[in-house]
Design a protein around this motif. Structure first.
Motif, PDB file in Angstrom:
ATOM      1  N   ALA A  92       9.314   5.057   2.183  1.00 20.93           N
ATOM      2  CA  ALA A  92       8.939   6.300   2.855  1.00 20.93           C
ATOM      3  C   ALA A  92       7.601   6.832   2.360  1.00 20.93           C
ATOM      4  CB  ALA A  92      10.022   7.357   2.658  1.00 20.93           C
ATOM      5  N   ASP A  93       7.254   6.556   1.091  1.00 26.00           N
ATOM      6  CA  ASP A  93       5.974   7.011   0.551  1.00 26.00           C
ATOM      7  C   ASP A  93       4.799   6.315   1.230  1.00 26.00           C
ATOM      8  OD1 ASP A  93       7.046   8.787  -1.444  1.00 26.00           O
ATOM      9  OD2 ASP A  93       7.651   7.014  -2.570  1.00 26.00           O
ATOM     10  N   LEU A  94       5.052   5.154   1.806  1.00 26.78           N
ATOM     11  CA  LEU A  94       4.019   4.395   2.503  1.00 26.78           C
ATOM     12  C   LEU A  94       4.170   4.487   4.014  1.00 26.78           C
ATOM     13  CD1 LEU A  94       4.127   1.167   0.286  1.00 26.78           C
ATOM     14  CD2 LEU A  94       2.628   3.157   0.036  1.00 26.78           C
ATOM     15  N   LYS A  95       5.116   5.337   4.468  1.00 26.20           N
ATOM     16  CA  LYS A  95       5.423   5.506   5.890  1.00 26.20           C
ATOM     17  C   LYS A  95       5.816   4.178   6.547  1.00 26.20           C
ATOM     18  CE  LYS A  95       2.532   9.607   6.559  1.00 26.20           C
ATOM     19  NZ  LYS A  95       1.463  10.237   7.377  1.00 26.20           N
ATOM     20  N   ILE A  96       6.576   3.407   5.783  1.00 21.98           N
ATOM     21  CA  ILE A  96       7.063   2.122   6.275  1.00 21.98           C
ATOM     22  C   ILE A  96       8.573   2.209   6.442  1.00 21.98           C
ATOM     23  CG2 ILE A  96       7.377  -0.319   5.708  1.00 21.98           C
ATOM     24  CD1 ILE A  96       4.759  -0.180   4.160  1.00 21.98           C
ATOM     25  N   ALA A  97       9.055   1.831   7.616  1.00 21.72           N
ATOM     26  CA  ALA A  97      10.493   1.825   7.890  1.00 21.72           C
ATOM     27  C   ALA A  97      11.002   0.395   7.865  1.00 21.72           C
ATOM     28  CB  ALA A  97      10.779   2.457   9.251  1.00 21.72           C
ATOM     29  N   PRO A  98      12.214   0.175   7.370  1.00 22.74           N
ATOM     30  CA  PRO A  98      12.788  -1.179   7.361  1.00 22.74           C
ATOM     31  C   PRO A  98      12.793  -1.795   8.759  1.00 22.74           C
ATOM     32  CG  PRO A  98      14.102   0.285   6.007  1.00 22.74           C
ATOM     33  CD  PRO A  98      13.105   1.149   6.714  1.00 22.74           C
ATOM     34  N   ARG A  99      12.415  -3.051   8.847  1.00 19.39           N
ATOM     35  CA  ARG A  99      12.383  -3.759  10.113  1.00 19.39           C
ATOM     36  C   ARG A  99      13.761  -4.315  10.446  1.00 19.39           C
ATOM     37  NH1 ARG A  99       6.761  -5.184  10.735  1.00 19.39           N
ATOM     38  NH2 ARG A  99       5.677  -3.292  10.062  1.00 19.39           N
ATOM     39  N   LYS A 100      13.998  -4.495  11.735  1.00 18.66           N
ATOM     40  CA  LYS A 100      15.224  -5.137  12.171  1.00 18.66           C
ATOM     41  C   LYS A 100      15.038  -6.649  12.150  1.00 18.66           C
ATOM     42  CE  LYS A 100      16.657  -1.316  15.176  1.00 18.66           C
ATOM     43  NZ  LYS A 100      17.038  -0.909  16.562  1.00 18.66           N
ATOM     44  N   VAL A 101      16.142  -7.373  12.162  1.00 18.26           N
ATOM     45  CA  VAL A 101      16.078  -8.828  12.177  1.00 18.26           C
ATOM     46  C   VAL A 101      15.385  -9.280  13.449  1.00 18.26           C
ATOM     47  CG1 VAL A 101      17.415 -10.959  12.221  1.00 18.26           C
ATOM     48  CG2 VAL A 101      18.168  -9.051  10.799  1.00 18.26           C
ATOM     49  N   LEU A 149       4.789  -6.532  -8.527  1.00 15.17           N
ATOM     50  CA  LEU A 149       5.408  -6.587  -7.198  1.00 15.17           C
ATOM     51  C   LEU A 149       6.612  -5.665  -7.184  1.00 15.17           C
ATOM     52  CD1 LEU A 149       6.447  -9.987  -5.537  1.00 15.17           C
ATOM     53  CD2 LEU A 149       7.983  -8.036  -5.603  1.00 15.17           C
ATOM     54  N   LYS A 150       6.677  -4.748  -6.193  1.00 11.72           N
ATOM     55  CA  LYS A 150       7.790  -3.802  -6.088  1.00 11.72           C
ATOM     56  C   LYS A 150       8.361  -3.839  -4.669  1.00 11.72           C
ATOM     57  CE  LYS A 150      10.559  -0.326  -7.056  1.00 11.72           C
ATOM     58  NZ  LYS A 150      11.249  -0.251  -5.751  1.00 11.72           N
ATOM     59  N   VAL A 151       9.647  -4.160  -4.550  1.00 11.55           N
ATOM     60  CA  VAL A 151      10.288  -4.239  -3.239  1.00 11.55           C
ATOM     61  C   VAL A 151      10.402  -2.851  -2.623  1.00 11.55           C
ATOM     62  CG1 VAL A 151      12.406  -4.848  -2.009  1.00 11.55           C
ATOM     63  CG2 VAL A 151      11.554  -6.334  -3.834  1.00 11.55           C
ATOM     64  N   MET A 152      10.050  -2.747  -1.353  1.00 11.63           N
ATOM     65  CA  MET A 152      10.137  -1.490  -0.621  1.00 11.63           C
ATOM     66  C   MET A 152      11.434  -1.388   0.178  1.00 11.63           C
ATOM     67  SD  MET A 152       7.356   0.340  -1.259  1.00 11.63           S
ATOM     68  CE  MET A 152       7.867  -0.132  -2.911  1.00 11.63           C
ATOM     69  N   TYR A 153      11.867  -2.505   0.753  1.00  9.31           N
ATOM     70  CA  TYR A 153      13.173  -2.540   1.422  1.00  9.31           C
ATOM     71  C   TYR A 153      13.623  -3.995   1.500  1.00  9.31           C
ATOM     72  CZ  TYR A 153      10.682  -3.842   5.754  1.00  9.31           C
ATOM     73  OH  TYR A 153       9.906  -4.464   6.696  1.00  9.31           O
ATOM     74  N   GLY A 154      14.901  -4.196   1.728  1.00  9.44           N
ATOM     75  CA  GLY A 154      15.443  -5.542   1.796  1.00  9.44           C
ATOM     76  C   GLY A 154      15.620  -6.151   0.413  1.00  9.44           C
ATOM     77  N   LYS A 155      15.698  -7.454   0.386  1.00 13.68           N
ATOM     78  CA  LYS A 155      15.926  -8.179  -0.866  1.00 13.68           C
ATOM     79  C   LYS A 155      15.075  -9.445  -0.885  1.00 13.68           C
ATOM     80  CE  LYS A 155      20.231  -8.783  -2.172  1.00 13.68           C
ATOM     81  NZ  LYS A 155      21.605  -9.372  -2.262  1.00 13.68           N
ATOM     82  N   VAL A 156      14.495  -9.726  -2.039  1.00 14.87           N
ATOM     83  CA  VAL A 156      13.752 -10.973  -2.213  1.00 14.87           C
ATOM     84  C   VAL A 156      14.318 -11.753  -3.390  1.00 14.87           C
ATOM     85  CG1 VAL A 156      11.604 -10.033  -1.263  1.00 14.87           C
ATOM     86  CG2 VAL A 156      11.984  -9.951  -3.731  1.00 14.87           C
ATOM     87  N   PRO A 213      15.021  -9.056   6.850  1.00 14.33           N
ATOM     88  CA  PRO A 213      13.612  -8.762   6.577  1.00 14.33           C
ATOM     89  C   PRO A 213      13.436  -8.006   5.259  1.00 14.33           C
ATOM     90  CG  PRO A 213      14.239  -8.127   8.809  1.00 14.33           C
ATOM     91  CD  PRO A 213      15.506  -8.397   8.062  1.00 14.33           C
ATOM     92  N   THR A 214      12.252  -8.112   4.694  1.00  7.12           N
ATOM     93  CA  THR A 214      11.966  -7.431   3.437  1.00  7.12           C
ATOM     94  C   THR A 214      10.475  -7.124   3.356  1.00  7.12           C
ATOM     95  OG1 THR A 214      12.233  -7.580   1.018  1.00  7.12           O
ATOM     96  CG2 THR A 214      11.599  -9.581   2.170  1.00  7.12           C
ATOM     97  N   PRO A 266       0.151   2.058   7.639  1.00  6.04           N
ATOM     98  CA  PRO A 266       0.390   3.374   8.244  1.00  6.04           C
ATOM     99  C   PRO A 266       0.438   4.528   7.260  1.00  6.04           C
ATOM    100  CG  PRO A 266       2.470   2.275   7.963  1.00  6.04           C
ATOM    101  CD  PRO A 266       1.421   1.319   7.437  1.00  6.04           C
ATOM    102  N   GLY A 267       0.341   4.229   5.979  1.00  2.00           N
ATOM    103  CA  GLY A 267       0.560   5.258   4.969  1.00  2.00           C
ATOM    104  C   GLY A 267      -0.672   6.079   4.634  1.00  2.00           C
ATOM    105  N   PRO A 268      -0.548   6.904   3.595  1.00  2.00           N
ATOM    106  CA  PRO A 268      -1.657   7.771   3.183  1.00  2.00           C
ATOM    107  C   PRO A 268      -2.890   6.983   2.741  1.00  2.00           C
ATOM    108  CG  PRO A 268       0.406   8.388   2.121  1.00  2.00           C
ATOM    109  CD  PRO A 268       0.641   7.070   2.756  1.00  2.00           C
ATOM    110  N   GLU A 269      -4.047   7.501   3.049  1.00  2.00           N
ATOM    111  CA  GLU A 269      -5.292   6.861   2.611  1.00  2.00           C
ATOM    112  C   GLU A 269      -5.401   6.946   1.108  1.00  2.00           C
ATOM    113  OE1 GLU A 269     -10.138   7.185   3.330  1.00  2.00           O
ATOM    114  OE2 GLU A 269      -8.787   8.690   4.179  1.00  2.00           O
ATOM    115  N   VAL A 270      -5.886   5.858   0.526  1.00  2.00           N
ATOM    116  CA  VAL A 270      -6.097   5.807  -0.922  1.00  2.00           C
ATOM    117  C   VAL A 270      -7.594   5.746  -1.184  1.00  2.00           C
ATOM    118  CG1 VAL A 270      -5.765   4.449  -3.009  1.00  2.00           C
ATOM    119  CG2 VAL A 270      -3.856   4.757  -1.403  1.00  2.00           C
ATOM    120  N   LYS A 271      -8.084   6.640  -2.005  1.00  2.00           N
ATOM    121  CA  LYS A 271      -9.498   6.683  -2.348  1.00  2.00           C
ATOM    122  C   LYS A 271      -9.679   6.369  -3.830  1.00  2.00           C
ATOM    123  CE  LYS A 271     -10.587  10.151   1.184  1.00  2.00           C
ATOM    124  NZ  LYS A 271     -11.187  11.479   1.464  1.00  2.00           N
TER     125      LYS A 271
END
Length: 249
Positions: free
Chosen positions: A49-58, A107-114, A182-183, A243-248
Protein backbone atom coordinates in the motif's frame (compact mmCIF):
# COMPACT_ATOMS: atom_id res chain seq x y z
CA UNK A 1 -5.20 0.58 5.12
CA UNK A 2 -3.06 3.31 3.57
CA UNK A 3 -0.70 5.01 5.97
CA UNK A 4 -0.53 8.74 6.48
CA UNK A 5 3.26 8.56 6.25
CA UNK A 6 3.28 6.63 2.97
CA UNK A 7 5.51 9.07 1.14
CA UNK A 8 7.92 9.46 4.01
CA UNK A 9 8.73 5.76 4.35
CA UNK A 10 9.54 5.37 0.66
CA UNK A 11 11.63 8.51 0.80
CA UNK A 12 13.32 7.37 4.02
CA UNK A 13 14.32 4.10 2.41
CA UNK A 14 15.88 5.88 -0.57
CA UNK A 15 17.74 8.36 1.64
CA UNK A 16 18.97 5.59 3.94
CA UNK A 17 20.11 3.55 0.95
CA UNK A 18 22.11 6.55 -0.27
CA UNK A 19 23.72 7.00 3.15
CA UNK A 20 24.46 3.29 3.42
CA UNK A 21 26.06 2.81 0.01
CA UNK A 22 27.58 6.19 -0.90
CA UNK A 23 31.08 5.35 0.41
CA UNK A 24 32.33 2.03 -1.02
CA UNK A 25 35.56 2.23 1.00
CA UNK A 26 33.49 1.84 4.19
CA UNK A 27 31.68 -1.34 3.10
CA UNK A 28 31.95 -3.89 5.89
CA UNK A 29 33.02 -1.53 8.66
CA UNK A 30 31.04 -0.74 11.80
CA UNK A 31 29.38 2.41 10.42
CA UNK A 32 28.34 0.61 7.24
CA UNK A 33 26.84 -2.29 9.16
CA UNK A 34 24.93 0.14 11.37
CA UNK A 35 23.49 1.94 8.34
CA UNK A 36 22.67 -1.36 6.67
CA UNK A 37 20.75 -2.37 9.81
CA UNK A 38 18.75 0.88 9.66
CA UNK A 39 17.93 0.24 6.00
CA UNK A 40 16.87 -3.29 6.83
CA UNK A 41 14.52 -1.99 9.53
CA UNK A 42 12.87 0.45 7.12
CA UNK A 43 12.51 -2.25 4.48
CA UNK A 44 10.85 -4.49 7.05
CA UNK A 45 8.15 -1.86 7.64
CA UNK A 46 7.14 -1.11 4.05
CA UNK A 47 4.03 -2.67 2.52
CA UNK A 48 2.45 -2.77 -0.93
CA UNK A 49 0.00 0.00 0.00
CA UNK A 50 2.94 2.36 0.61
CA UNK A 51 3.83 1.96 -3.07
CA UNK A 52 0.18 2.08 -4.22
CA UNK A 53 0.51 -1.46 -5.50
CA UNK A 54 -2.39 -3.90 -5.19
CA UNK A 55 -1.95 -7.69 -5.31
CA UNK A 56 -2.50 -9.05 -8.81
CA UNK A 57 -4.90 -11.83 -9.65
CA UNK A 58 -3.73 -15.08 -11.19
CA UNK A 59 -3.15 -14.57 -14.92
CA UNK A 60 -5.61 -16.60 -16.95
CA UNK A 61 -3.18 -16.89 -19.88
CA UNK A 62 -1.50 -20.30 -19.78
CA UNK A 63 1.40 -19.22 -22.01
CA UNK A 64 3.22 -15.86 -21.77
CA UNK A 65 2.91 -13.76 -24.91
CA UNK A 66 5.44 -11.25 -26.26
CA UNK A 67 3.31 -8.42 -24.89
CA UNK A 68 2.70 -10.32 -21.66
CA UNK A 69 6.11 -11.01 -20.05
CA UNK A 70 6.34 -13.35 -17.04
CA UNK A 71 8.17 -10.66 -15.04
CA UNK A 72 7.86 -6.87 -15.10
CA UNK A 73 9.85 -4.12 -13.38
CA UNK A 74 8.71 -0.79 -11.96
CA UNK A 75 11.61 1.68 -11.84
CA UNK A 76 11.54 3.93 -8.77
CA UNK A 77 14.94 5.62 -8.72
CA UNK A 78 18.61 5.11 -9.53
CA UNK A 79 21.83 6.88 -8.60
CA UNK A 80 25.48 5.93 -9.04
CA UNK A 81 25.24 4.34 -5.57
CA UNK A 82 22.09 2.23 -5.82
CA UNK A 83 18.97 1.36 -7.78
CA UNK A 84 15.49 0.72 -6.41
CA UNK A 85 12.43 -0.75 -8.05
CA UNK A 86 9.73 -3.39 -7.85
CA UNK A 87 9.75 -6.75 -9.62
CA UNK A 88 6.34 -8.33 -10.30
CA UNK A 89 6.16 -12.04 -11.09
CA UNK A 90 3.16 -13.78 -12.57
CA UNK A 91 1.95 -17.04 -11.06
CA UNK A 92 4.52 -19.76 -11.70
CA UNK A 93 7.14 -17.31 -13.01
CA UNK A 94 10.80 -17.38 -12.03
CA UNK A 95 13.79 -15.09 -12.22
CA UNK A 96 16.49 -17.60 -13.22
CA UNK A 97 19.66 -18.19 -11.23
CA UNK A 98 21.85 -15.12 -11.71
CA UNK A 99 24.63 -13.17 -10.01
CA UNK A 100 25.33 -9.65 -8.73
CA UNK A 101 29.09 -9.06 -9.26
CA UNK A 102 30.56 -7.04 -6.40
CA UNK A 103 27.09 -5.86 -5.36
CA UNK A 104 24.97 -5.68 -2.22
CA UNK A 105 21.23 -6.20 -2.35
CA UNK A 106 18.08 -6.16 -0.26
CA UNK A 107 14.77 -7.72 -1.31
CA UNK A 108 11.43 -7.25 0.49
CA UNK A 109 8.24 -9.05 -0.58
CA UNK A 110 5.26 -6.74 -1.07
CA UNK A 111 2.61 -9.42 -1.63
CA UNK A 112 2.43 -13.11 -2.41
CA UNK A 113 5.20 -15.57 -1.68
CA UNK A 114 8.61 -16.21 -3.22
CA UNK A 115 11.07 -19.03 -2.85
CA UNK A 116 14.67 -17.82 -2.96
CA UNK A 117 17.46 -20.30 -3.59
CA UNK A 118 20.87 -18.80 -2.82
CA UNK A 119 24.37 -19.93 -3.71
CA UNK A 120 27.80 -18.75 -2.59
CA UNK A 121 30.69 -18.76 -5.02
CA UNK A 122 33.80 -20.59 -3.83
CA UNK A 123 37.40 -19.92 -4.86
CA UNK A 124 37.26 -18.41 -8.35
CA UNK A 125 40.60 -20.00 -9.22
CA UNK A 126 39.27 -23.52 -8.64
CA UNK A 127 38.94 -25.49 -11.86
CA UNK A 128 36.94 -28.66 -12.31
CA UNK A 129 38.98 -31.85 -12.09
CA UNK A 130 39.26 -33.74 -15.37
CA UNK A 131 37.80 -36.87 -13.78
CA UNK A 132 34.66 -35.11 -12.47
CA UNK A 133 31.70 -36.35 -14.45
CA UNK A 134 28.28 -34.80 -14.97
CA UNK A 135 24.94 -36.06 -16.17
CA UNK A 136 24.41 -35.38 -19.00
CA UNK A 137 28.13 -35.25 -19.95
CA UNK A 138 29.67 -31.88 -20.78
CA UNK A 139 31.43 -30.91 -23.95
CA UNK A 140 35.10 -29.96 -23.47
CA UNK A 141 34.52 -26.22 -24.03
CA UNK A 142 31.74 -26.14 -21.41
CA UNK A 143 34.11 -26.99 -18.57
CA UNK A 144 35.58 -23.50 -18.76
CA UNK A 145 32.16 -22.03 -17.87
CA UNK A 146 31.88 -23.96 -14.58
CA UNK A 147 31.81 -22.23 -11.18
CA UNK A 148 32.38 -24.14 -7.95
CA UNK A 149 29.74 -23.06 -5.41
CA UNK A 150 27.82 -24.10 -2.35
CA UNK A 151 24.08 -24.11 -1.80
CA UNK A 152 23.77 -21.36 0.79
CA UNK A 153 20.07 -21.35 1.64
CA UNK A 154 16.56 -22.03 0.39
CA UNK A 155 13.74 -20.04 1.98
CA UNK A 156 10.22 -18.79 1.39
CA UNK A 157 9.37 -15.15 2.01
CA UNK A 158 6.06 -13.27 2.31
CA UNK A 159 5.12 -9.68 3.11
CA UNK A 160 5.42 -10.57 6.80
CA UNK A 161 9.04 -11.71 6.37
CA UNK A 162 12.05 -9.51 6.85
CA UNK A 163 14.21 -8.61 3.85
CA UNK A 164 16.46 -11.10 2.10
CA UNK A 165 20.00 -9.72 2.02
CA UNK A 166 22.85 -10.44 -0.36
CA UNK A 167 26.47 -9.29 -0.29
CA UNK A 168 29.38 -9.71 -2.71
CA UNK A 169 30.31 -12.91 -0.85
CA UNK A 170 27.07 -14.27 0.64
CA UNK A 171 23.87 -15.26 -1.18
CA UNK A 172 25.19 -13.39 -4.23
CA UNK A 173 23.76 -15.86 -6.72
CA UNK A 174 20.07 -16.59 -6.42
CA UNK A 175 16.95 -17.82 -8.16
CA UNK A 176 13.55 -16.36 -7.29
CA UNK A 177 10.35 -18.34 -7.86
CA UNK A 178 6.76 -17.19 -7.43
CA UNK A 179 4.94 -19.63 -5.12
CA UNK A 180 1.17 -20.22 -5.07
CA UNK A 181 0.26 -17.22 -7.23
CA UNK A 182 1.53 -13.80 -8.35
CA UNK A 183 4.05 -11.97 -6.20
CA UNK A 184 5.99 -8.70 -6.07
CA UNK A 185 9.05 -7.51 -4.20
CA UNK A 186 10.88 -4.24 -3.63
CA UNK A 187 14.50 -4.57 -4.72
CA UNK A 188 17.58 -2.48 -3.89
CA UNK A 189 20.93 -3.14 -5.56
CA UNK A 190 24.14 -1.31 -4.72
CA UNK A 191 25.83 -0.31 -6.86
CA UNK A 192 23.49 -0.82 -9.85
CA UNK A 193 24.31 -3.21 -12.67
CA UNK A 194 26.77 -1.61 -15.10
CA UNK A 195 28.44 -3.81 -17.75
CA UNK A 196 30.95 -1.04 -18.48
CA UNK A 197 32.14 -1.22 -14.86
CA UNK A 198 32.32 -5.02 -14.58
CA UNK A 199 28.82 -5.51 -13.17
CA UNK A 200 26.97 -7.39 -15.87
CA UNK A 201 24.30 -9.97 -15.01
CA UNK A 202 25.28 -13.59 -15.68
CA UNK A 203 22.92 -16.57 -15.67
CA UNK A 204 23.70 -20.08 -14.45
CA UNK A 205 22.26 -23.57 -14.22
CA UNK A 206 22.98 -26.17 -11.54
CA UNK A 207 24.72 -29.25 -12.89
CA UNK A 208 23.96 -32.74 -11.68
CA UNK A 209 27.12 -34.57 -10.67
CA UNK A 210 27.39 -38.30 -11.03
CA UNK A 211 26.58 -40.20 -7.80
CA UNK A 212 30.20 -40.44 -6.63
CA UNK A 213 30.41 -36.67 -6.15
CA UNK A 214 26.83 -35.81 -5.15
CA UNK A 215 27.50 -35.86 -1.42
CA UNK A 216 30.56 -33.61 -1.31
CA UNK A 217 30.24 -30.79 1.17
CA UNK A 218 32.16 -27.60 1.91
CA UNK A 219 32.12 -26.65 5.59
CA UNK A 220 29.00 -28.72 6.11
CA UNK A 221 27.16 -27.23 3.11
CA UNK A 222 26.32 -28.96 -0.16
CA UNK A 223 28.89 -28.27 -2.85
CA UNK A 224 27.62 -27.84 -6.40
CA UNK A 225 28.89 -26.90 -9.82
CA UNK A 226 27.19 -24.07 -11.67
CA UNK A 227 27.59 -23.50 -15.39
CA UNK A 228 27.27 -20.04 -16.92
CA UNK A 229 24.59 -20.00 -19.62
CA UNK A 230 22.86 -17.49 -21.86
CA UNK A 231 19.73 -15.80 -20.58
CA UNK A 232 17.04 -18.52 -20.63
CA UNK A 233 14.66 -18.07 -23.55
CA UNK A 234 11.59 -18.49 -21.32
CA UNK A 235 12.60 -15.51 -19.20
CA UNK A 236 12.28 -11.87 -20.13
CA UNK A 237 11.38 -8.79 -18.18
CA UNK A 238 9.05 -6.04 -19.29
CA UNK A 239 8.49 -2.62 -17.81
CA UNK A 240 5.48 -0.90 -16.34
CA UNK A 241 4.87 2.47 -14.67
CA UNK A 242 5.52 2.88 -10.96
CA UNK A 243 2.28 4.18 -9.38
CA UNK A 244 3.64 5.16 -5.99
CA UNK A 245 5.00 8.35 -4.45
CA UNK A 246 7.83 10.14 -6.23
CA UNK A 247 11.22 9.64 -4.66
CA UNK A 248 13.72 12.49 -4.79
CA UNK A 249 17.41 11.99 -4.09
Amino acid sequence: MLRDNMTSIVQKIARQALVTFRNPSSFGDKAFLGNQCKLQSLMTEIRAADLKIAPRKVDSASTPLPHNPPVTYMHICETDEFSMGVFLLKSGASIPLHDHPGMYGMLKVMYGKVRITCFDRLDKSTSVASDTQFSPPLLPFQRGALRRSILGSVGEFTEESGPCILTPDRNNLHQIDAVDGPTAFLDILAPPYDPDDGRDCHYYKVLQSVPDSEDKKADGQKEVWLMEVSQPSEFWCGGEPYPGPEVKI
